[in-house]
Design a protein around this motif. Sequence first.
Motif, PDB file in Angstrom:
ATOM      1  N   ALA A 181       0.834  -1.201   0.000  1.00 16.86           N
ATOM      2  CA  ALA A 181       0.000   0.000   0.000  1.00 16.86           C
ATOM      3  C   ALA A 181       0.874   1.259   0.000  1.00 16.86           C
ATOM      4  N   SER A 182       1.917   1.242   0.816  1.00 11.19           N
ATOM      5  CA  SER A 182       2.823   2.395   0.890  1.00 11.19           C
ATOM      6  C   SER A 182       3.562   2.578  -0.429  1.00 11.19           C
ATOM      7  N   ARG A 183       3.968   1.462  -1.019  1.00 12.18           N
ATOM      8  CA  ARG A 183       4.705   1.527  -2.282  1.00 12.18           C
ATOM      9  C   ARG A 183       3.820   2.103  -3.395  1.00 12.18           C
ATOM     10  N   PHE A 184       2.554   1.698  -3.411  1.00  8.86           N
ATOM     11  CA  PHE A 184       1.615   2.240  -4.395  1.00  8.86           C
ATOM     12  C   PHE A 184       1.522   3.757  -4.269  1.00  8.86           C
ATOM     13  N   LEU A 185       1.387   4.217  -3.058  1.00 10.83           N
ATOM     14  CA  LEU A 185       1.268   5.666  -2.842  1.00 10.83           C
ATOM     15  C   LEU A 185       2.544   6.383  -3.269  1.00 10.83           C
ATOM     16  N   LEU A 186       3.682   5.869  -2.843  1.00 10.71           N
ATOM     17  CA  LEU A 186       4.955   6.546  -3.115  1.00 10.71           C
ATOM     18  C   LEU A 186       5.294   6.539  -4.613  1.00 10.71           C
ATOM     19  N   MET A 187       4.916   5.501  -5.321  1.00  8.04           N
ATOM     20  CA  MET A 187       5.193   5.430  -6.757  1.00  8.04           C
ATOM     21  C   MET A 187       4.425   6.493  -7.534  1.00  8.04           C
ATOM     22  N   ASN A 188       3.305   6.931  -6.969  1.00  7.08           N
ATOM     23  CA  ASN A 188       2.447   7.884  -7.679  1.00  7.08           C
ATOM     24  C   ASN A 188       2.401   9.255  -7.026  1.00  7.08           C
ATOM     25  N   MET A 189       3.226   9.450  -6.005  1.00 12.08           N
ATOM     26  CA  MET A 189       3.155  10.695  -5.244  1.00 12.08           C
ATOM     27  C   MET A 189       3.969  11.796  -5.916  1.00 12.08           C
ATOM     28  N   THR A 190       3.394  12.998  -5.924  1.00 13.21           N
ATOM     29  CA  THR A 190       4.076  14.158  -6.517  1.00 13.21           C
ATOM     30  C   THR A 190       4.354  15.252  -5.488  1.00 13.21           C
ATOM     31  N   ILE A 191       3.676  15.213  -4.328  1.00 13.90           N
ATOM     32  CA  ILE A 191       3.851  16.271  -3.326  1.00 13.90           C
ATOM     33  C   ILE A 191       5.142  16.062  -2.544  1.00 13.90           C
ATOM     34  N   ASP A 192       5.725  17.145  -2.068  1.00 12.44           N
ATOM     35  CA  ASP A 192       6.931  17.056  -1.244  1.00 12.44           C
ATOM     36  C   ASP A 192       6.701  17.588   0.167  1.00 12.44           C
ATOM     37  N   LYS A 193       5.449  17.937   0.461  1.00  8.88           N
ATOM     38  CA  LYS A 193       5.077  18.376   1.804  1.00  8.88           C
ATOM     39  C   LYS A 193       3.635  17.960   2.044  1.00  8.88           C
ATOM     40  N   ILE A 194       3.354  17.438   3.241  1.00  4.82           N
ATOM     41  CA  ILE A 194       2.013  16.929   3.527  1.00  4.82           C
ATOM     42  C   ILE A 194       1.188  17.996   4.230  1.00  4.82           C
ATOM     43  N   ALA A 205      -7.659  17.730  -7.484  1.00  4.77           N
ATOM     44  CA  ALA A 205      -8.231  16.561  -6.793  1.00  4.77           C
ATOM     45  C   ALA A 205      -7.140  15.534  -6.489  1.00  4.77           C
ATOM     46  N   LYS A 206      -6.239  15.346  -7.453  1.00  5.43           N
ATOM     47  CA  LYS A 206      -5.124  14.405  -7.242  1.00  5.43           C
ATOM     48  C   LYS A 206      -4.250  14.870  -6.093  1.00  5.43           C
ATOM     49  N   LYS A 207      -3.943  16.162  -6.050  1.00 10.88           N
ATOM     50  CA  LYS A 207      -3.101  16.699  -4.978  1.00 10.88           C
ATOM     51  C   LYS A 207      -3.795  16.535  -3.628  1.00 10.88           C
ATOM     52  N   GLU A 247      -8.892   2.162  -2.370  1.00 10.64           N
ATOM     53  CA  GLU A 247      -9.749   1.881  -3.522  1.00 10.64           C
ATOM     54  C   GLU A 247     -10.630   3.081  -3.851  1.00 10.64           C
ATOM     55  N   LEU A 248     -11.169   3.718  -2.822  1.00 13.70           N
ATOM     56  CA  LEU A 248     -12.016   4.890  -3.039  1.00 13.70           C
ATOM     57  C   LEU A 248     -11.223   6.058  -3.627  1.00 13.70           C
ATOM     58  N   ALA A 249      -9.934   6.116  -3.284  1.00 15.28           N
ATOM     59  CA  ALA A 249      -9.098   7.251  -3.700  1.00 15.28           C
ATOM     60  C   ALA A 249      -8.555   7.102  -5.114  1.00 15.28           C
ATOM     61  N   LYS A 250      -8.608   5.893  -5.671  1.00 18.97           N
ATOM     62  CA  LYS A 250      -7.935   5.653  -6.951  1.00 18.97           C
ATOM     63  C   LYS A 250      -8.483   6.500  -8.093  1.00 18.97           C
ATOM     64  N   ASN A 251      -9.787   6.770  -8.093  1.00 13.71           N
ATOM     65  CA  ASN A 251     -10.353   7.588  -9.164  1.00 13.71           C
ATOM     66  C   ASN A 251      -9.710   8.961  -9.211  1.00 13.71           C
ATOM     67  N   ARG A 252      -9.604   9.597  -8.054  1.00 14.71           N
ATOM     68  CA  ARG A 252      -8.959  10.921  -8.008  1.00 14.71           C
ATOM     69  C   ARG A 252      -7.462  10.800  -8.229  1.00 14.71           C
ATOM     70  N   PHE A 253      -6.878   9.768  -7.651  1.00 15.44           N
ATOM     71  CA  PHE A 253      -5.429   9.587  -7.714  1.00 15.44           C
ATOM     72  C   PHE A 253      -4.968   9.415  -9.161  1.00 15.44           C
ATOM     73  N   ASN A 254      -5.788   8.709  -9.951  1.00 12.59           N
ATOM     74  CA  ASN A 254      -5.415   8.433 -11.339  1.00 12.59           C
ATOM     75  C   ASN A 254      -6.161   9.325 -12.337  1.00 12.59           C
ATOM     76  N   GLY A 255      -6.957  10.279 -11.826  1.00  7.82           N
ATOM     77  CA  GLY A 255      -7.754  11.122 -12.711  1.00  7.82           C
ATOM     78  C   GLY A 255      -6.983  12.285 -13.305  1.00  7.82           C
ATOM     79  N   ASP A 256      -7.732  13.113 -14.068  1.00 12.22           N
ATOM     80  CA  ASP A 256      -7.124  14.254 -14.767  1.00 12.22           C
ATOM     81  C   ASP A 256      -7.191  15.541 -13.970  1.00 12.22           C
TER      82      ASP A 256
END
Length: 897
Positions: free
Chosen positions: A606-619, A686-688, A673-682
Amino acid sequence: MKELPKTYDPREVEKRTYEAWEKNGCFRGVADPKKKPYSIAMPPPNVTGQLHMGHAVDNTMQDILTRFKRMQGYAALWIPGTDHAAIATEAKIVEAMRQEGLTKADLGREKFMERAWAWKEKFGGRIVEQLRTLGTSCDWEREHFTMDEQCSKAVLEVFVKLYEEGLIYRGNRMVNWCPKCQTSISDAEVEYENKDGNFWHILYKVKETGEFLEIATTRPETMLGDTAVAINAEDPRYKHLHGCHVILPLLDKEIPIVCDEHADMEKGTGVVKITPAHDPNDFEVGQRHSLPSVRCFTYDGHMTGAEDKAAYEELKASGLMTEGEPEVLDCGKYAGMTTAEARKVIVADLEALGLLKEVEPLKHDVGTCYRCHSTIEPMISKQWFVKMKPLAEPAIQAVEEGKIKFVPERFTKTYLNWMRGTRDWCISRQLWWGHRIPAWYCDDCGEINVAKSAPCKCKKCGSTNLTQDEDSLDTWFSSALWPFSILGWPDKQSDDFNYFYPTSTLVTGYDIIGFWVSRMIFSGLAYTGKAPFDTVLIHGIVRDSQGRKMSKSLGNGIDPLVVIDQYGADALRFMLVQGSSPGNDMRYSEEKIVAMRNFTNKIWNASRFLLMNMTIDKIELPKELTLEDKWILSSLNKVAKEVTYNLEHFEMGVAAQKVYDFIWNSFCDWYIELAKNRFNGDDAQAKKNVENVLAYVLTDILKLLHPFMPFITEEIYQALPHEEGFLMMQSWVDYKPELDFPEDEARMEKIMEAVRAVRECRSGHNVPNSRKAHITIVTANTADYAEAGDFLKRLASASEVTLTTDEPADASGMVTVATADAKLLLPLRELVDIEAEKARITKELEKANKELDFVNSKLNNEKFMSKAPEKVVNEIREKEVKAKALVANLTEMLNNL
């Protein structure tokens, strides 16, 4: 941020991470007036020891508490150390010498001690390194050893103080004696083994009446030391024998009949032989009736003879004999025999005289030495003792008044029973490895000189001819001082002592409440004026998967180091605490450890999935939160509050389960699973936003999980955006009112329940996810389901969702699933071939009914039920429950069609 490898390798991560923590001083406990102290004194494992499951569970629990308190902002100190384990260590050294053809006498004490210290330096640190592999975050810079300079200083202080107060004395009393190790041992070092034995029923002739009294004993060889027989004063059978005597068989010696409560009218014949020199209960009877004590065993397990008696007479004539010294018997024809050999001859002689009435076989518990497994002989021996009554009373009061609490509370009774029944404590051991007794005997006048250092002359006569006692102190004597000696006592000016003492929590097993916990409590109160800790957390033992105690004889022991090497320390730690409760035993099983390994993989992926797709450098949490965002944040907030409460109340098993459920179910299975639509959307914003919520929740999850699984959480944390530093030094997750969204959380839970209901229905009818369907939601609370359509389309294969307050007029061909306040209608005829589905379910139902009939035939078979083992019967009953449930479910499905 760094990218995580595809798979998690605990062997690589754990060693590297631990070294980094230690190198950067993360374990250091420092007195800080701005912080509250929290301290734990590690129960010191034997210096001879190797990590076992008992150590693993004990130290995992201590580490969880220490890491939790450290993150809460306490000045947390966990002090490690080892115990010199006098008997065990000396036995190992003596065995090594034996293989060289050497004995202790060959070397002498000084050379032996040099060898012992060299052995300790070479092998003594093994368990310390093993504890590191478990992830223990103790302050290794403060590591102590029960024979180091600081602990030795405390031992001398206490011994001299107690002696001067008259609470330590030397005298002849009953002790546990090991004939092979040639030393007294504590009650804790006696192991009881269930062995085959006999009751020998022996006839003792009454001198005055000529009748015979029948007396049963499991140790006929002790009869040579009998000095009385006892009857109960209230026993009507023997009223006429009050004041009479019996003739002791074999020795033809007259001994009295005494009336004593030790003779139980309900047991056997109600008559018991009294051997004060070789039985603890008989010793007490002897004290009550001023009976002589007669020793008939040597200290190496043989029957005494003429030489032993002559030595006794010589000591008696010297005037140096101490009060209570037992007489020594010349056992005549039995002299020099081992006790086992003498037993056979004595029984044969009794039989020849017609005085052996019966031999009754029995199984009974026999005390054995925990080191050499020789049978323990209770013996009167000249030893050093501590008077316990004056020390026990304040220790009882402290617990009764709640100054010290046991968790769970039921162990308070165990402690109080032990303290109220405690006898004077034998503290001397006939060993060289240990704290030597600081007593010097005057060779001229016999005076005992007790001092912290060797006196120059006798305090009574001024002679310089002084000889130090050869004995050493019981290992428990120094470990009783452990919580305060390791903090600098008796130097009361010590900053550590003043800040960290009393310590906070003692974590230990229930088996040493009397032997160690009680001694620390009375010692702390007596010597420092304060209880040594405020809470005693009791854990159970780790049993095997069948519930059996792990032992060498059963061959069912599990090596924690092997488990760690295969699955990782985190998996073992979590397995040991998940679902556990204070004071109760736990079971180890391969299935559980594999499940915990799978849990680490779940977190990693789960952590690897997030980190592979993460663009932010501050939470940073976004201002605009969706319903699912509010649900996960509010759920996290609630879990953080509950877990904090659980840990503060020592409910580690409950806390671990809540963290596990939240990570696996709420975060991984739902929110990601709920977040994937926004995470992978345009939509970039919303992605941020969802990235920030995911990263925020994951960071707090890692903090909550860290005390339980320190390695993997630290590794993932270092890959996330954060300020410099280690996870273990970060602040704990506090409850935040601004992240409490109870209404949104409740709405989301309703929608999730609806999704689950639809999924279960589709699964039950084998509808593939690719076949989408129009779902109708009927509910009076339409506002709560306003956003349900989107979730059902994404997670329950809905093509369209209609929300209504009224049920449709025509529901034919529909299947209905219900939640607490809604009905969901699915057009089943559009999704499945009804006739084919009927045929499939009918076939499964026939199979299920056959299984149920087979199970019932077993349960209705009286012969089978009466002879089958309980385990088999329970398994059959479990199958019945499952079979009935399956038949009911399939029947309902068929009716729905």
